[in-house]
Design an enzyme around this catalytic site. Structure first.
Site, mmCIF file in Angstrom:
data_model
loop_
_atom_site.group_PDB
_atom_site.id
_atom_site.type_symbol
_atom_site.label_atom_id
_atom_site.label_comp_id
_atom_site.label_asym_id
_atom_site.label_seq_id
_atom_site.Cartn_x
_atom_site.Cartn_y
_atom_site.Cartn_z
ATOM 1 N N ASN A 9 0.866 -1.186 0.000
ATOM 2 C CA ASN A 9 0.000 0.000 0.000
ATOM 3 C C ASN A 9 0.899 1.231 0.000
ATOM 4 O O ASN A 9 1.478 1.574 1.023
ATOM 5 C CB ASN A 9 -0.896 -0.047 1.252
ATOM 6 C CG ASN A 9 -1.729 1.209 1.408
ATOM 7 O OD1 ASN A 9 -1.812 2.039 0.503
ATOM 8 N ND2 ASN A 9 -2.359 1.354 2.572
ATOM 9 N N TRP A 10 0.995 1.846 -1.158
ATOM 10 C CA TRP A 10 1.927 2.974 -1.286
ATOM 11 C C TRP A 10 1.399 4.261 -0.636
ATOM 12 O O TRP A 10 2.134 5.232 -0.507
ATOM 13 C CB TRP A 10 2.212 3.262 -2.766
ATOM 14 C CG TRP A 10 3.024 2.219 -3.470
ATOM 15 C CD1 TRP A 10 3.268 0.929 -3.046
ATOM 16 C CD2 TRP A 10 3.689 2.365 -4.728
ATOM 17 N NE1 TRP A 10 4.040 0.279 -3.976
ATOM 18 C CE2 TRP A 10 4.310 1.131 -5.017
ATOM 19 C CE3 TRP A 10 3.811 3.411 -5.650
ATOM 20 C CZ2 TRP A 10 5.053 0.928 -6.186
ATOM 21 C CZ3 TRP A 10 4.541 3.211 -6.803
ATOM 22 C CH2 TRP A 10 5.161 1.983 -7.064
ATOM 23 N N LYS A 11 0.125 4.288 -0.332
ATOM 24 C CA LYS A 11 -0.514 5.487 0.234
ATOM 25 C C LYS A 11 -0.271 6.698 -0.684
ATOM 26 O O LYS A 11 -0.141 6.523 -1.884
ATOM 27 C CB LYS A 11 -0.035 5.725 1.670
ATOM 28 C CG LYS A 11 -0.200 4.456 2.512
ATOM 29 C CD LYS A 11 -0.047 4.666 3.974
ATOM 30 C CE LYS A 11 -0.237 3.326 4.685
ATOM 31 N NZ LYS A 11 -0.213 3.454 6.139
ATOM 32 N N HIS A 97 -9.645 1.416 4.751
ATOM 33 C CA HIS A 97 -8.376 1.586 5.459
ATOM 34 C C HIS A 97 -8.583 2.553 6.637
ATOM 35 O O HIS A 97 -9.362 3.506 6.530
ATOM 36 C CB HIS A 97 -7.308 2.128 4.505
ATOM 37 C CG HIS A 97 -5.940 2.084 5.103
ATOM 38 N ND1 HIS A 97 -5.503 3.042 5.991
ATOM 39 C CD2 HIS A 97 -4.929 1.191 4.980
ATOM 40 C CE1 HIS A 97 -4.281 2.742 6.375
ATOM 41 N NE2 HIS A 97 -3.905 1.616 5.784
ATOM 42 N N GLU A 99 -6.929 4.943 7.692
ATOM 43 C CA GLU A 99 -6.686 6.353 7.368
ATOM 44 C C GLU A 99 -7.901 6.982 6.692
ATOM 45 O O GLU A 99 -8.175 8.161 6.864
ATOM 46 C CB GLU A 99 -5.413 6.477 6.515
ATOM 47 C CG GLU A 99 -4.166 6.288 7.370
ATOM 48 C CD GLU A 99 -2.978 5.660 6.663
ATOM 49 O OE1 GLU A 99 -2.957 5.638 5.419
ATOM 50 O OE2 GLU A 99 -2.069 5.174 7.362
ATOM 51 N N GLU A 169 -5.555 -4.561 10.610
ATOM 52 C CA GLU A 169 -4.513 -3.557 10.819
ATOM 53 C C GLU A 169 -4.817 -2.757 12.080
ATOM 54 O O GLU A 169 -5.605 -1.801 12.030
ATOM 55 C CB GLU A 169 -4.462 -2.597 9.625
ATOM 56 C CG GLU A 169 -4.146 -3.277 8.308
ATOM 57 C CD GLU A 169 -3.553 -2.303 7.310
ATOM 58 O OE1 GLU A 169 -2.441 -2.555 6.846
ATOM 59 O OE2 GLU A 169 -4.188 -1.274 7.030
ATOM 60 N N GLY A 175 2.313 2.569 10.732
ATOM 61 C CA GLY A 175 3.276 3.657 10.565
ATOM 62 C C GLY A 175 3.960 4.088 11.847
ATOM 63 O O GLY A 175 4.605 5.124 11.898
ATOM 64 N N SER A 215 3.185 -1.754 10.393
ATOM 65 C CA SER A 215 4.638 -1.788 10.623
ATOM 66 C C SER A 215 5.283 -3.137 10.326
ATOM 67 O O SER A 215 6.224 -3.547 11.006
ATOM 68 C CB SER A 215 4.964 -1.345 12.049
ATOM 69 O OG SER A 215 4.594 0.006 12.238
ATOM 70 N N GLY A 236 2.770 -1.119 4.269
ATOM 71 C CA GLY A 236 2.808 0.302 3.935
ATOM 72 C C GLY A 236 4.228 0.757 3.661
ATOM 73 O O GLY A 236 4.789 0.503 2.593
HETATM 74 P P1 PGA Z 1 2.680 0.523 7.609
HETATM 75 O O1 PGA Z 1 1.226 0.689 6.929
HETATM 76 O O2 PGA Z 1 3.222 -0.796 7.126
HETATM 77 O O3 PGA Z 1 3.454 1.691 7.127
HETATM 78 O O4 PGA Z 1 2.468 0.514 9.091
HETATM 79 C C1 PGA Z 1 0.378 -0.397 6.735
HETATM 80 C C2 PGA Z 1 -0.941 0.077 6.150
HETATM 81 O O5 PGA Z 1 -1.452 1.103 6.620
HETATM 82 O O6 PGA Z 1 -1.494 -0.537 5.229
#
Ligand code: PGA
Length: 254
Positions: A9-11, A97, A99, A169, A175, A215, A236
């Site tokens: 997931n590149w966000k 997600h 976010e 998640e 993150g 993470s 991520g």
């Molecule tokens: P992260 O993000 O690996 O940077 O913690 C995972 C995600 O939000 O899909």
């Protein structure tokens, strides 16, 4: 046996030029790995999806979007529909997600509309669920995640579930560098499988992939992936670094 899945997931990262470089590197790296019983998906931002689809045409890496709207077309300024994603070669889409829940006020109801529309358009859905730190500390994490699962999958039947992947998640692990321990993750994944069995029956529950995200990196992935109910990862930060992403893929094969 369930086929494993690693999704990046590149966000909101990478311009077109940067995407080109990263996709090419990942493609070259993945070509050298014998992908045994594992699918690899990358989810770049919308602006790089068409490029990804062009560059990955003859590869075994699949493409996913990070979000989608719940109508096929119309006056919805700024939104992108499932038919548009299909048209440019997307096979997967991440929905719900944390976010999106946190910064864009996405509710379980809205997420369910998106899941239903994406499935109708033959996209594979990666439905994200996960509790906040506060919810875990108040010991309501199992209830919260079960609710996200049940409401997110409302009106989906066993057949639809063939195209649904769950990603657990925990928000406190995204993150932050703080991963759930393999035991903490496995406990939730087991609960999710029980909930899936209650909703759709044993067979569907057994065939549904449940990914862990939060993470994940090349140092902790092996121990997470060896848990019996963890079928892969939604990655991520580490999916933006070719070497880390490739090592994570390796760790699920070995
Ligand atoms: P992260 O993000 O690996 O940077 O913690 C995972 C995600 O939000 O899909």
């Amino acid at each position: 046996m369930r086929k494993k899945l690693i999704a990046g997931n590149w966000k909101m990262n990478k311009t077109l030029t940067e995407s080109k470089l990263l996709i090419q590197e990942i493609k070259d790296g993945v070509e050298k790995i014998k992908l045994k019983n594992v699918d690899v998906v990358i989810c770049p931002p919308y602006t790089s999806l068409h490029l990804a689809s062009e560059l990955l045409k003859n590869s075994n890496i699949k493409i996913g979007a990070q979000n989608v709207f719940y109508k096929d077309y119309g006056a919805y300024t700024g939104e992108i529909s499932a038919p548009m994603l299909k048209d440019i070669g997307c096979e997967y889409v991440i929905i719900g997600h944390s976010e999106r829940r946190q910064f864009f006020n996405e509710t379980n109801y809205l997420i369910n509309l998106k899941v239903k529309n994406a499935l109708q358009n033959n996209l594979k859905v990666i439905l994200c669920v996960g509790e906040t730190l506060d919810e875990r500390e108040n010991n309501i994490h199992l209830k919260i995640v079960d609710e996200q699962l049940t409401l997110g999958l409302k009106e989906i039947n066993g057949d639809g579930m063939k195209n649904v992947i769950i990603a657990y998640e925990p928000v406190w692990a995204i993150g932050t560098g703080k991963t759930a321990t393999p035991e903490q993750a496995e406990e939730m994944h087991k609960e999710l499988r029980i909930s899936l069995a209650n909703l759709f029956g044993e067979e569907v529950s057994e065939q549904t992939l449940i990914l862990y995200g939060g993470s994940v990196n090349e140092n902790n992935s092996f121990n997470l992936f060896k848990m019996p109910n963890i079928d892969g990862g939604l990655i991520g930060g580490a999916s933006l670094k070719t070497e880390s992403f490739l090592k994570i893929i390796q760790s699920i094969i070995n």
